[in-house]
Design a protein around this motif. Sequence first.
Motif: not given
Length: 128
Positions: A10, A12, A14, A62, A81, A112-114, A116
Amino acid sequence: MLQTVKTKTEVYALGQHISMSVHKARRVIDQIRGRPYEEARMILELMPYRACYPIFKLVNSAAANASYILDSDASSLYIIKAEVNEGTTVKRLKLRARGRSYPIKRPTCHITIVMKDIFLNEYHIEYI
């Protein structure tokens, strides 16, 4: 000898102190949560809201982090997320007639961008 090693899957991005309301950013974030990267980019380009531009930049950031850290392709990335939290409120006074004033409150938010990579396994086996 076999050894299982846990890898990072993962990444991210921010964005802090973005000058917009939490509610306005959440209505855009709710549309892209759980979607693939390419589809999320297309949605953000076509939506008419002002909140789309900083979120678009964060999604691209991201994805760039994923290509650098995970060495993954953009077609295999998913947004797992995406959240918007309330930031500080900038408070100012607007001067009015007869020596009066009223407060102006400019809200900020943290986004916040997560992402995967769905093709990477969390564990892989190494031969020693």
